[in-house]
Write a protein that holds these residues in place. Structure first.
Motif, PDB file in Angstrom:
ATOM      1  N   LEU A  24      29.350  60.752  54.986  1.00  0.00           N
ATOM      2  CA  LEU A  24      27.989  60.931  56.159  1.00  0.00           C
ATOM      3  C   LEU A  24      28.705  61.420  57.396  1.00  0.00           C
ATOM      4  O   LEU A  24      30.245  61.909  56.850  1.00  0.00           O
ATOM      5  CB  LEU A  24      29.062  59.365  56.206  1.00  0.00           C
ATOM      6  N   ALA A  25      27.989  61.116  57.679  1.00  0.00           N
ATOM      7  CA  ALA A  25      28.621  62.182  59.354  1.00  0.00           C
ATOM      8  C   ALA A  25      28.918  61.419  60.644  1.00  0.00           C
ATOM      9  O   ALA A  25      27.854  60.445  60.594  1.00  0.00           O
ATOM     10  CB  ALA A  25      27.766  63.855  59.986  1.00  0.00           C
ATOM     11  N   ILE A  26      29.628  61.246  61.277  1.00  0.00           N
ATOM     12  CA  ILE A  26      30.089  60.456  62.814  1.00  0.00           C
ATOM     13  C   ILE A  26      29.316  61.142  63.697  1.00  0.00           C
ATOM     14  O   ILE A  26      29.923  62.123  64.240  1.00  0.00           O
ATOM     15  CB  ILE A  26      31.398  59.660  63.157  1.00  0.00           C
ATOM     16  N   VAL A  27      28.126  61.003  65.180  1.00  0.00           N
ATOM     17  CA  VAL A  27      28.378  61.217  65.785  1.00  0.00           C
ATOM     18  C   VAL A  27      28.040  60.788  66.780  1.00  0.00           C
ATOM     19  O   VAL A  27      28.023  59.393  67.153  1.00  0.00           O
ATOM     20  CB  VAL A  27      26.653  61.377  65.886  1.00  0.00           C
ATOM     21  N   ASP A  28      28.976  61.597  68.161  1.00  0.00           N
ATOM     22  CA  ASP A  28      29.304  60.857  69.087  1.00  0.00           C
ATOM     23  C   ASP A  28      30.644  59.746  69.155  1.00  0.00           C
ATOM     24  O   ASP A  28      29.705  58.799  69.321  1.00  0.00           O
ATOM     25  CB  ASP A  28      28.407  60.799  70.194  1.00  0.00           C
ATOM     26  N   PRO A  29      31.695  59.677  68.611  1.00  0.00           N
ATOM     27  CA  PRO A  29      32.764  58.205  68.610  1.00  0.00           C
ATOM     28  C   PRO A  29      33.533  58.457  69.509  1.00  0.00           C
ATOM     29  O   PRO A  29      34.847  58.591  69.923  1.00  0.00           O
ATOM     30  CB  PRO A  29      33.430  59.111  67.290  1.00  0.00           C
ATOM     31  N   GLY A  30      32.791  57.876  70.896  1.00  0.00           N
ATOM     32  CA  GLY A  30      32.924  57.725  72.340  1.00  0.00           C
ATOM     33  C   GLY A  30      34.081  56.621  72.545  1.00  0.00           C
ATOM     34  O   GLY A  30      34.809  58.062  73.065  1.00  0.00           O
ATOM     35  N   GLN A  31      34.513  55.897  72.156  1.00  0.00           N
ATOM     36  CA  GLN A  31      35.904  54.694  72.173  1.00  0.00           C
ATOM     37  C   GLN A  31      35.563  53.911  71.318  1.00  0.00           C
ATOM     38  O   GLN A  31      34.548  53.915  70.378  1.00  0.00           O
ATOM     39  CB  GLN A  31      35.082  53.908  73.846  1.00  0.00           C
ATOM     40  N   ASP A  32      36.377  53.297  71.662  1.00  0.00           N
ATOM     41  CA  ASP A  32      36.437  51.580  70.552  1.00  0.00           C
ATOM     42  C   ASP A  32      36.593  52.587  69.039  1.00  0.00           C
ATOM     43  O   ASP A  32      35.780  52.303  67.249  1.00  0.00           O
ATOM     44  CB  ASP A  32      35.067  50.847  70.318  1.00  0.00           C
ATOM     45  N   PHE A  33      38.167  52.827  68.943  1.00  0.00           N
ATOM     46  CA  PHE A  33      38.554  53.752  68.131  1.00  0.00           C
ATOM     47  C   PHE A  33      38.003  52.136  66.291  1.00  0.00           C
ATOM     48  O   PHE A  33      37.957  52.156  65.040  1.00  0.00           O
ATOM     49  CB  PHE A  33      39.946  53.671  67.379  1.00  0.00           C
ATOM     50  N   GLU A  34      38.793  51.198  66.576  1.00  0.00           N
ATOM     51  CA  GLU A  34      39.015  50.158  65.707  1.00  0.00           C
ATOM     52  C   GLU A  34      37.289  50.493  65.048  1.00  0.00           C
ATOM     53  O   GLU A  34      37.095  50.164  63.761  1.00  0.00           O
ATOM     54  CB  GLU A  34      39.917  49.227  65.823  1.00  0.00           C
ATOM     55  N   LYS A  35      37.017  49.554  65.876  1.00  0.00           N
ATOM     56  CA  LYS A  35      35.092  49.277  65.566  1.00  0.00           C
ATOM     57  C   LYS A  35      34.444  50.447  64.936  1.00  0.00           C
ATOM     58  O   LYS A  35      33.827  50.283  63.904  1.00  0.00           O
ATOM     59  CB  LYS A  35      34.320  49.012  66.581  1.00  0.00           C
ATOM     60  N   ILE A  36      34.877  52.208  65.283  1.00  0.00           N
ATOM     61  CA  ILE A  36      34.330  52.773  64.647  1.00  0.00           C
ATOM     62  C   ILE A  36      34.674  52.775  62.888  1.00  0.00           C
ATOM     63  O   ILE A  36      34.201  53.398  62.342  1.00  0.00           O
ATOM     64  CB  ILE A  36      34.986  54.318  64.667  1.00  0.00           C
ATOM     65  N   ILE A  37      36.099  53.045  62.679  1.00  0.00           N
ATOM     66  CA  ILE A  37      36.569  53.016  61.475  1.00  0.00           C
ATOM     67  C   ILE A  37      36.460  51.871  60.354  1.00  0.00           C
ATOM     68  O   ILE A  37      35.978  52.424  59.631  1.00  0.00           O
ATOM     69  CB  ILE A  37      38.594  53.533  61.872  1.00  0.00           C
ATOM     70  N   ASP A  38      36.127  51.006  61.153  1.00  0.00           N
ATOM     71  CA  ASP A  38      35.458  49.346  60.563  1.00  0.00           C
ATOM     72  C   ASP A  38      34.496  50.002  60.054  1.00  0.00           C
ATOM     73  O   ASP A  38      33.954  50.511  59.099  1.00  0.00           O
ATOM     74  CB  ASP A  38      35.530  48.307  61.447  1.00  0.00           C
ATOM     75  N   LYS A  39      34.032  50.418  61.124  1.00  0.00           N
ATOM     76  CA  LYS A  39      32.074  51.015  59.943  1.00  0.00           C
ATOM     77  C   LYS A  39      32.801  52.104  59.332  1.00  0.00           C
ATOM     78  O   LYS A  39      31.508  51.948  57.842  1.00  0.00           O
ATOM     79  CB  LYS A  39      31.199  51.586  61.123  1.00  0.00           C
ATOM     80  N   VAL A  40      33.215  52.586  58.997  1.00  0.00           N
ATOM     81  CA  VAL A  40      33.405  53.891  57.781  1.00  0.00           C
ATOM     82  C   VAL A  40      33.629  53.128  56.660  1.00  0.00           C
ATOM     83  O   VAL A  40      33.199  53.752  55.510  1.00  0.00           O
ATOM     84  CB  VAL A  40      34.624  54.718  58.703  1.00  0.00           C
ATOM     85  N   ASN A  41      35.249  52.215  56.312  1.00  0.00           N
ATOM     86  CA  ASN A  41      35.473  51.574  56.341  1.00  0.00           C
ATOM     87  C   ASN A  41      34.179  50.642  55.395  1.00  0.00           C
ATOM     88  O   ASN A  41      33.847  50.293  54.172  1.00  0.00           O
ATOM     89  CB  ASN A  41      36.517  50.754  56.331  1.00  0.00           C
TER      90      ASN A  41
END
Length: 180
Positions: A24-41
């Motif tokens: 996967l590629a993540i485009v524009d991880p602006g804010q909310d690190f925990e939400k982003i990592i939760d989605k990756v997981n």
């Protein structure tokens, strides 16, 4: 390629997760690190790239933290690197117009769409275009910030329209849409 959208930060920027096979590629991880990592997981795929459509912090703020957490590389247009460096972000790889990024066995074409920032990019696939803050459903991005240009964004908007061919447009903020 499957696309998952996560709204992040105070400005509700769209952070996109582009999934193909086991990558996967993540485009524009602006804010909310925990939400982003939760989605990756939740997606349970290997993060190959973090792609930045432009240098503004509502699209880039968590890029370094996500990079460290996922062992991936940050990609940005060469014309925005000085702004990223100034903000302590940097890029591991730079791209230019017509470069190809591969996620698993699927390709994304990078098109340089300056106007919102000098290094703004859009990502084109067979089915969609991710436009960052160049194009929204009801308008286009600001041109009054450093690197912005009304004349350049006008040309970029025409280029996107010419490439749209019934593709879904995924903007940096707001809903996805098709150009009519």
């Amino acid at each position: 390629m499957d696309i998952h959208t996560l709204k992040v930060g105070d400005l509700s920027a769209n952070c996109y997760f582009l999934v193909s096979g086991n990558e996967l590629a993540i485009v524009d991880p602006g804010q909310d690190f925990e939400k982003i990592i939760d989605k990756v997981n939740q997606l349970n795929k290997k993060v190959k790239y973090i792609i930045l459509t432009h240098y503004h912090s509502d699209h880039t703020q968590e890029a370094q933290r996500v990079k460290l957490a996922t062992n991936s590389e940050i990609i940005a247009h060469k014309d925005d690197v000085s702004f990223l460096d100034f903000n302590g972000l940097g890029a591991d790889k730079t791209v230019k117009d017509n470069d190809i990024l591969t996620i698993n066995n699927e390709e994304l074409k990078v098109i340089h769409t300056p106007g919102h920032s000098e290094g703004s990019i859009s990502l084109v696939s067979d089915d969609f275009i991710i436009t960052g803050d160049t194009l929204f459903k009801d308008g286009h991005g600001r041109t009054d910030l450093p690197g912005g240009s009304p004349s350049k964004i006008k040309k970029s908007l025409k280029r996107i329209r010419d490439l749209s061919d019934n593709k879904i447009i995924y903007p940096g903020h707001g809903e996805s849409f098709k150009l009519s």
